[in-house]
Design an enzyme around this catalytic site. Structure first.
Site, PDB file in Angstrom:
ATOM      1  N   ASP A 115      44.816 -18.408   5.344  1.00 47.02           N
ATOM      2  CA  ASP A 115      46.033 -18.372   4.519  1.00 47.02           C
ATOM      3  C   ASP A 115      47.052 -17.480   5.230  1.00 47.02           C
ATOM      4  O   ASP A 115      46.681 -16.666   6.075  1.00 47.02           O
ATOM      5  CB  ASP A 115      45.700 -17.778   3.138  1.00 47.02           C
ATOM      6  CG  ASP A 115      46.652 -18.282   2.050  1.00 47.02           C
ATOM      7  OD1 ASP A 115      46.181 -18.995   1.153  1.00 47.02           O
ATOM      8  OD2 ASP A 115      47.858 -17.951   2.101  1.00 47.02           O
ATOM      9  N   ASP A 166      49.319 -19.329   9.585  1.00 48.33           N
ATOM     10  CA  ASP A 166      50.581 -19.926   9.134  1.00 48.33           C
ATOM     11  C   ASP A 166      50.561 -21.362   9.656  1.00 48.33           C
ATOM     12  O   ASP A 166      50.583 -21.576  10.877  1.00 48.33           O
ATOM     13  CB  ASP A 166      51.743 -19.115   9.742  1.00 48.33           C
ATOM     14  CG  ASP A 166      53.093 -19.741   9.439  1.00 48.33           C
ATOM     15  OD1 ASP A 166      53.146 -20.874   8.917  1.00 48.33           O
ATOM     16  OD2 ASP A 166      54.100 -19.085   9.758  1.00 48.33           O
ATOM     17  N   GLY A 176      45.272 -22.664   3.096  1.00 47.75           N
ATOM     18  CA  GLY A 176      45.780 -22.331   1.760  1.00 47.75           C
ATOM     19  C   GLY A 176      44.673 -21.826   0.850  1.00 47.75           C
ATOM     20  O   GLY A 176      44.682 -22.067  -0.365  1.00 47.75           O
ATOM     21  N   LYS A 185      54.533 -34.711   0.419  1.00 47.34           N
ATOM     22  CA  LYS A 185      53.167 -35.182   0.141  1.00 47.34           C
ATOM     23  C   LYS A 185      53.042 -36.680   0.458  1.00 47.34           C
ATOM     24  O   LYS A 185      52.014 -37.126   0.948  1.00 47.34           O
ATOM     25  CB  LYS A 185      52.780 -34.883  -1.308  1.00 47.34           C
ATOM     26  CG  LYS A 185      52.560 -33.389  -1.590  1.00 47.34           C
ATOM     27  CD  LYS A 185      51.316 -32.856  -0.894  1.00 47.34           C
ATOM     28  CE  LYS A 185      51.055 -31.403  -1.256  1.00 47.34           C
ATOM     29  NZ  LYS A 185      49.796 -30.877  -0.689  1.00 47.34           N
ATOM     30  N   TYR A 195      58.829 -31.436  -2.467  1.00 50.35           N
ATOM     31  CA  TYR A 195      57.358 -31.358  -2.488  1.00 50.35           C
ATOM     32  C   TYR A 195      56.755 -32.774  -2.476  1.00 50.35           C
ATOM     33  O   TYR A 195      55.873 -33.075  -1.669  1.00 50.35           O
ATOM     34  CB  TYR A 195      56.948 -30.593  -3.752  1.00 50.35           C
ATOM     35  CG  TYR A 195      55.478 -30.582  -4.072  1.00 50.35           C
ATOM     36  CD1 TYR A 195      54.584 -29.816  -3.327  1.00 50.35           C
ATOM     37  CD2 TYR A 195      54.976 -31.315  -5.149  1.00 50.35           C
ATOM     38  CE1 TYR A 195      53.231 -29.788  -3.645  1.00 50.35           C
ATOM     39  CE2 TYR A 195      53.631 -31.286  -5.471  1.00 50.35           C
ATOM     40  CZ  TYR A 195      52.766 -30.530  -4.727  1.00 50.35           C
ATOM     41  OH  TYR A 195      51.433 -30.500  -5.056  1.00 50.35           O
TER      42      TYR A 195
HETATM   43  N1  SER Z   1      50.826 -29.010  -9.799  1.00 49.92           N
HETATM   44  C1  SER Z   1      51.796 -29.420  -8.843  1.00 49.92           C
HETATM   45  C2  SER Z   1      53.140 -28.899  -9.185  1.00 49.92           C
HETATM   46  O1  SER Z   1      53.388 -28.685 -10.351  1.00 49.92           O
HETATM   47  C3  SER Z   1      51.868 -30.915  -8.757  1.00 49.92           C
HETATM   48  O2  SER Z   1      50.942 -31.343  -7.836  1.00 49.92           O
HETATM   49  O3  SER Z   1      53.941 -28.734  -8.341  1.00 49.92           O
END
Ligand code: SER
Length: 328
Positions: A44, A65, A20, A158, A154
């Site tokens: 990336d 990827d 990334g 994580k 997300y």
């Molecule tokens: N900055 C990130 C987001 O807004 C949070 O880790 O998704």
């Protein structure tokens, strides 16, 4: 069989692969690692950003990827990095537009990185975790070890990354280390994050003289200036393993309201008009995140301490954004 572990100290030059690399954290991290004398390889799905400002001869760039385990294995087998910084991910707001893709890139990506690093005996894996691992209803500030009940895909991925890293550490001895980043503010814009209102206030105030933030004025989440964030990752990497009591650390800097950021921007950029128009989807994500984090374990275990508060960041960042905009 024990892993061959190279020691990671401030004076040792390491071969480092960053996934990334073209993202908001990656670009500044690469500069920070090169300044420390490391051999750095960028990777990336996107091509090398033109604004990176690092000579191509100093930064080999690999198309990668992270959902492609075969490609990842080949790259790691060929380049044999000592350390991998795994940053590649889809952020929270964009993630809610396509949860399936977010799962494949973020959850599949971290599994693939850990697996390839285990197979090829990479000494250390650094992982960018986030305030988005937390859900509503937690104490303020939020301690390190609390129930993790995120509301976004997300955040779920994580949490999964933190837990998988812990598993690889316990099961295979892989030296996995993670920081939970607050929303990061820098001259390089993020893409698809929910904390983007904060950096956008600076960049758009300077670029256009106005910005309508997609949150309420009283929104308050943990934030950090990018140089502190980069230093946190690198200092965690360099900390002696025996001093670490856990694999994942809260780190904190400051938690202003959006209104307080707007006031700081208006003082530094006279005439800038900053207004608020809350977007329900992104506001709900922001409201599910903590106001502030307790980073006592990072302070105690590896000496973490932020340098920048809102005022110091503003004084440093505004001239940097102006210079970047003039150069482009
Ligand atoms: N900055 C990130 C987001 O807004 C949070 O880790 O998704």
């Amino acid at each position: 069989m024990m892993l061959a572990v190279a020691s990671v100290g401030p004076s040792n030059s390491m071969k480092i692969l960053v996934t990334g690399s073209g993202g908001q954290v990656g670009q500044d991290l690469i500069r920070g690692l090169l300044e420390r004398g490391h051999e750095v390889h960028g990777s990336d799905v996107a091509s090398r950003p033109s604004a990176l400002g690092v000579d191509a001869s100093r930064l080999p760039w690999h198309h990668l990827d992270v959902t492609d385990l075969t490609g990842l294995r080949k790259l790691i087998a060929r380049e044999r990095p000592d350390i991998v910084y795994h940053l590649a991910a889809i952020l929270s707001a964009r993630g809610e537009e396509n949860p399936g893709l977010t799962y494949r890139v973020n959850q599949g990506g971290v599994y693939n990185v850990l697996e390839a690093c285990r197979e090829h005996r990479v000494s250390q894996v650094l992982f960018a975790s986030t305030i988005a691992v937390f859900g509503p209803g937690l104490p303020d500030p939020v301690p390190n070890d609390v129930p993790l009940q995120p509301t976004t895909m997300y955040g779920v991925t994580k949490v999964g990354g933190e837990l998988l890293g812990e598993y690889y550490n316990k099961r295979y001895g892989l030296d996995f280390r993670a920081v939970r980043f607050p929303g990061l503010i820098s001259a390089t814009l993020p893409g698809g994050g929910t904390s983007d209102y904060a950096p956008l206030m600076y960049v758009e105030a300077i670029r256009k003289g106005a910005y309508e933030a997609f949150c309420r004025a009283d929104t308050r989440i943990p934030l950090m200036y990018m140089p502190d964030g980069i230093r946190a990752l690198i200092e965690l990497s360099e900390a002696p393993r025996e001093q670490l009591t856990r694999t994942t650390y809260n780190i904190a800097a400051f938690s202003p309201t959006a209104e307080a950021i707007a006031a700081a921007v208006a003082r530094a950029v006279p005439g800038a008009e900053l207004t608020f128009n809350s977007d329900p989807t992104r506001q709900a994500i922001l409201d599910s995140w903590p106001n502030a984090l307790d980073d006592a374990h990072a302070r105690a275990d590896w000496g973490w301490s932020p340098e920048f508060d809102l005022e110091r960041m503003t004084a440093d960042l505004v001239p940097k954004i102006r210079a970047l905009l003039n150069a482009s």
